[in-house]
Design a protein around this motif. Structure first.
Motif, PDB file in Angstrom:
ATOM      1  N   ALA A 259      -1.915  40.216 -40.265  1.00 16.41           N
ATOM      2  CA  ALA A 259      -1.833  40.617 -38.863  1.00 16.41           C
ATOM      3  C   ALA A 259      -0.999  39.624 -38.060  1.00 16.41           C
TER       4      ALA A 259
ATOM      5  N   HIS B 221       7.212  41.329 -35.572  1.00 14.01           N
ATOM      6  CA  HIS B 221       7.442  42.410 -34.612  1.00 14.01           C
ATOM      7  C   HIS B 221       7.925  41.865 -33.273  1.00 14.01           C
TER       8      HIS B 221
ATOM      9  N   ARG C  13       2.702  40.497 -36.654  1.00 16.87           N
ATOM     10  CA  ARG C  13       2.835  40.406 -35.198  1.00 16.87           C
ATOM     11  C   ARG C  13       4.021  39.541 -34.816  1.00 16.87           C
ATOM     12  N   ASP C  14       4.153  38.375 -35.456  1.00 14.64           N
ATOM     13  CA  ASP C  14       5.266  37.487 -35.131  1.00 14.64           C
ATOM     14  C   ASP C  14       6.605  38.116 -35.498  1.00 14.64           C
TER      15      ASP C  14
ATOM     16  N   SER D 209      -2.824  33.565 -26.259  1.00 13.90           N
ATOM     17  CA  SER D 209      -3.109  33.928 -27.650  1.00 13.90           C
ATOM     18  C   SER D 209      -3.455  32.709 -28.490  1.00 13.90           C
TER      19      SER D 209
END
Length: 228
Positions: free
Chosen positions: A13, A20, A17-18, A86
């Motif tokens: 994940a 994307h 995420r990074d 985050s």
């Protein structure tokens, strides 16, 4: 078994995420690559087109350019996560912090190191690198660029709380990069003279294994110090 699956999902994940986010902000991908290309292209223009001269400086030029280009995106490795909160959530996550930061470092290497490995042989033609040195070039880049991302992430973690930590980040990690630079260029030069360079590759490989084991813990500890 269930715990291992949860760890794998958390790792993927963070990694996806990074990747994307980087695709949405393409400057993070293209700026280091363009810098690498420009540095390599400028050397023949500044020094001259003599093949013998360019062949001698080719290993150092390629690796210095790779080293500097990898530093361009380091400051933003944790900065965006720190600004949007985050990073604090990552520190409070039940998953091991070393696992999560490892995913971020791997994403950084995929975005910055892999493009350099792909394009370096093409740019080496401009510097008239010896034909039998290309295997050494690819091997040193494949082993060395992950070390740059791992060690650079430690400096990025230490300076994540600073508004302008770019200069300090460079001062912190450049001394750590020097051994990689020395042994990588030495291996390429040895290959250009038809000498065995297994010793240099073994040392770089040992540095990579050591970095893979210790760097995630150092990154996690640095993040806790910087955030707290």
């Amino acid at each position: 078994m269930q715990k291992n699956m949860n760890y794998s999902r958390a790792f993927l994940a963070v990694l996806l995420r990074d990747l994307h986010v980087a695709v949405r902000h393409r400057n993070d991908i293209f700026n280091p690559l363009l810098f690498f290309i420009l540095v390599i292209v400028l050397f023949p223009l500044a020094i001259g087109p003599e093949p013998q001269t360019l062949s001698k400086i080719a290993p150092g030029c390629i690796w210095v350019a790779a080293l500097l280009s990898s530093m361009l995106s380091l400051e933003r490795l944790f900065k965006a996560d720190h600004l949007d909160g985050s990073l604090e959530q990552m520190l409070l996550s039940p998953h091991p912090l070393t696992l999560l930061v490892s995913a971020k470092v791997i994403a950084h290497w995929i975005l910055t190191g892999v493009p350099l490995i792909i394009i370096a042989p093409l740019l080496a033609l401009l510097l008239h690198l010896e034909p039998h040195s290309y295997s050494a070039l690819l091997l040193t880049l494949a082993l060395g660029t992950p070390i740059l991302s791992l060690l650079g992430a430690i400096g990025a973690a230490l300076t994540v709380g600073l508004s302008k930590g770019g200069v300090l980040l460079s001062l912190l990690i450049l001394p750590l990069y020097i051994p990689v630079l020395i042994f990588s260029t030495s291996a390429i030069e040895a290959a250009s003279m038809n000498l065995v360079y297994n010793g240099q590759l073994a040392i770089i490989g040992a540095m990579l294994i050591t970095s893979l084991i210790l760097a995630p813990f150092a990154i996690g500890a640095s993040l806790r110090v910087s955030i707290n």
